[in-house]
Design a protein around this motif. Sequence first.
Motif, PDB file in Angstrom:
ATOM      1  N   VAL A  97       0.847  -1.194   0.000  1.00  0.00           N
ATOM      2  CA  VAL A  97       0.000   0.000   0.000  1.00  0.00           C
ATOM      3  C   VAL A  97       0.881   1.242   0.000  1.00  0.00           C
ATOM      4  N   TYR A  98       0.276   2.344  -0.403  1.00  0.00           N
ATOM      5  CA  TYR A  98       0.962   3.627  -0.452  1.00  0.00           C
ATOM      6  C   TYR A  98       0.211   4.607   0.445  1.00  0.00           C
ATOM      7  N   VAL A  99       0.948   5.351   1.259  1.00  0.00           N
ATOM      8  CA  VAL A  99       0.346   6.372   2.108  1.00  0.00           C
ATOM      9  C   VAL A  99       0.618   7.722   1.460  1.00  0.00           C
ATOM     10  N   HIS A 100      -0.448   8.439   1.138  1.00  0.00           N
ATOM     11  CA  HIS A 100      -0.345   9.743   0.484  1.00  0.00           C
ATOM     12  C   HIS A 100       0.042  10.811   1.498  1.00  0.00           C
ATOM     13  N   ALA A 101       0.829  11.758   1.065  1.00  0.00           N
ATOM     14  CA  ALA A 101       1.269  12.846   1.935  1.00  0.00           C
ATOM     15  C   ALA A 101       0.073  13.677   2.390  1.00  0.00           C
ATOM     16  N   THR A 102       0.132  14.143   3.628  1.00  0.00           N
ATOM     17  CA  THR A 102      -0.915  15.018   4.172  1.00  0.00           C
ATOM     18  C   THR A 102      -0.352  16.427   4.290  1.00  0.00           C
ATOM     19  N   ALA A 103      -1.216  17.374   4.609  1.00  0.00           N
ATOM     20  CA  ALA A 103      -0.773  18.760   4.804  1.00  0.00           C
ATOM     21  C   ALA A 103       0.270  18.824   5.912  1.00  0.00           C
ATOM     22  N   HIS A 104       0.182  17.924   6.885  1.00  0.00           N
ATOM     23  CA  HIS A 104       1.150  17.878   7.986  1.00  0.00           C
ATOM     24  C   HIS A 104       2.570  17.660   7.455  1.00  0.00           C
ATOM     25  N   THR A 105       2.668  16.909   6.372  1.00  0.00           N
ATOM     26  CA  THR A 105       3.971  16.630   5.766  1.00  0.00           C
ATOM     27  C   THR A 105       4.643  17.914   5.311  1.00  0.00           C
ATOM     28  N   TYR A 106       3.831  18.886   4.872  1.00  0.00           N
ATOM     29  CA  TYR A 106       4.359  20.122   4.307  1.00  0.00           C
ATOM     30  C   TYR A 106       4.366  21.282   5.295  1.00  0.00           C
ATOM     31  N   GLN A 107       4.205  20.996   6.580  1.00  0.00           N
ATOM     32  CA  GLN A 107       4.053  22.087   7.539  1.00  0.00           C
ATOM     33  C   GLN A 107       5.268  23.012   7.610  1.00  0.00           C
ATOM     34  N   HIS A 108       6.440  22.559   7.251  1.00  0.00           N
ATOM     35  CA  HIS A 108       7.632  23.408   7.319  1.00  0.00           C
ATOM     36  C   HIS A 108       8.139  23.809   5.930  1.00  0.00           C
ATOM     37  N   ASP A 109       7.404  23.459   4.908  1.00  0.00           N
ATOM     38  CA  ASP A 109       7.790  23.785   3.540  1.00  0.00           C
ATOM     39  C   ASP A 109       7.072  25.072   3.140  1.00  0.00           C
ATOM     40  N   ARG A 110       7.760  26.205   3.261  1.00  0.00           N
ATOM     41  CA  ARG A 110       7.148  27.516   3.005  1.00  0.00           C
ATOM     42  C   ARG A 110       6.621  27.622   1.569  1.00  0.00           C
ATOM     43  N   GLU A 111       7.333  27.059   0.617  1.00  0.00           N
ATOM     44  CA  GLU A 111       6.894  27.129  -0.775  1.00  0.00           C
ATOM     45  C   GLU A 111       5.559  26.401  -0.952  1.00  0.00           C
ATOM     46  N   MET A 112       5.453  25.204  -0.381  1.00  0.00           N
ATOM     47  CA  MET A 112       4.213  24.443  -0.496  1.00  0.00           C
ATOM     48  C   MET A 112       3.078  25.159   0.227  1.00  0.00           C
ATOM     49  N   LEU A 113       3.344  25.695   1.405  1.00  0.00           N
ATOM     50  CA  LEU A 113       2.312  26.427   2.139  1.00  0.00           C
ATOM     51  C   LEU A 113       1.856  27.648   1.345  1.00  0.00           C
ATOM     52  N   GLY A 114       2.789  28.324   0.674  1.00  0.00           N
ATOM     53  CA  GLY A 114       2.435  29.462  -0.166  1.00  0.00           C
ATOM     54  C   GLY A 114       1.550  29.042  -1.330  1.00  0.00           C
ATOM     55  N   ARG A 115       1.843  27.888  -1.943  1.00  0.00           N
ATOM     56  CA  ARG A 115       1.027  27.384  -3.043  1.00  0.00           C
ATOM     57  C   ARG A 115      -0.372  27.019  -2.560  1.00  0.00           C
ATOM     58  N   ILE A 116      -0.450  26.432  -1.382  1.00  0.00           N
ATOM     59  CA  ILE A 116      -1.763  26.079  -0.810  1.00  0.00           C
ATOM     60  C   ILE A 116      -2.564  27.345  -0.539  1.00  0.00           C
ATOM     61  N   LEU A 117      -1.921  28.344   0.077  1.00  0.00           N
ATOM     62  CA  LEU A 117      -2.597  29.605   0.374  1.00  0.00           C
ATOM     63  C   LEU A 117      -3.067  30.280  -0.908  1.00  0.00           C
ATOM     64  N   ASP A 118      -2.212  30.296  -1.921  1.00  0.00           N
ATOM     65  CA  ASP A 118      -2.572  30.888  -3.199  1.00  0.00           C
ATOM     66  C   ASP A 118      -3.791  30.184  -3.802  1.00  0.00           C
ATOM     67  N   GLY A 119      -3.794  28.871  -3.750  1.00  0.00           N
ATOM     68  CA  GLY A 119      -4.924  28.105  -4.267  1.00  0.00           C
ATOM     69  C   GLY A 119      -6.205  28.385  -3.504  1.00  0.00           C
ATOM     70  N   LEU A 120      -6.105  28.516  -2.191  1.00  0.00           N
ATOM     71  CA  LEU A 120      -7.281  28.822  -1.370  1.00  0.00           C
ATOM     72  C   LEU A 120      -7.830  30.203  -1.691  1.00  0.00           C
ATOM     73  N   GLN A 121      -6.940  31.152  -1.933  1.00  0.00           N
ATOM     74  CA  GLN A 121      -7.375  32.521  -2.232  1.00  0.00           C
ATOM     75  C   GLN A 121      -8.050  32.603  -3.597  1.00  0.00           C
ATOM     76  N   ARG A 122      -7.750  31.694  -4.498  1.00  0.00           N
ATOM     77  CA  ARG A 122      -8.349  31.693  -5.826  1.00  0.00           C
ATOM     78  C   ARG A 122      -9.730  31.038  -5.847  1.00  0.00           C
ATOM     79  N   LEU A 123     -10.078  30.331  -4.777  1.00  0.00           N
ATOM     80  CA  LEU A 123     -11.384  29.676  -4.733  1.00  0.00           C
ATOM     81  C   LEU A 123     -12.491  30.709  -4.734  1.00  0.00           C
ATOM     82  N   PRO A 124     -13.568  30.455  -5.482  1.00  0.00           N
ATOM     83  CA  PRO A 124     -14.697  31.401  -5.466  1.00  0.00           C
ATOM     84  C   PRO A 124     -15.372  31.375  -4.101  1.00  0.00           C
ATOM     85  N   VAL A 125     -15.814  32.532  -3.680  1.00  0.00           N
ATOM     86  CA  VAL A 125     -16.441  32.640  -2.358  1.00  0.00           C
ATOM     87  C   VAL A 125     -17.906  32.361  -2.424  1.00  0.00           C
TER      88      VAL A 125
END
Length: 125
Positions: A97-125
């Motif tokens: 089996v394969y375990v997929h990475a969670t957001a916890h995996t990226y908690q110290h990766d500023r670039e990934m957190l920035g990409r997540i934030l950018d994606g969230l900001q683009r979501l329609p309200v």
Amino acid sequence: MPSDTPPDGRARARSRRIRPYTLTGGRTRARHELLVEALVSVPEYDPRLPETLMPESRMLYEHARSRASIAELSVAIAAPLGVVRVLISDLVSQGAVYVHATAHTYQHDREMLGRILDGLQRLPV
């Protein structure tokens, strides 16, 4: 008087017969960090593998064919989270089996957190 037997009756009967430490060989910790929200899947299904697994591991392997979280797998086989973590960890070590990475995996990766934030900001309200 309320019944302590679940609707299907089988899960509780099985858990009374087999103690969790028996299923895990006395182990209480998984070799891999497995959060309850971690998604598990089977990358390449091997129809011969289930025959070699104990029933609980076989059920986990079969349920993971359609991506499921550790919590969902625990409910699906009516086993404690700790037991499921140990058994899934064993399947990960076997490459089954394969375990997929969670957001916890990226908690110290500023670039990934920035990409997540950018994606969230683009979501329609």
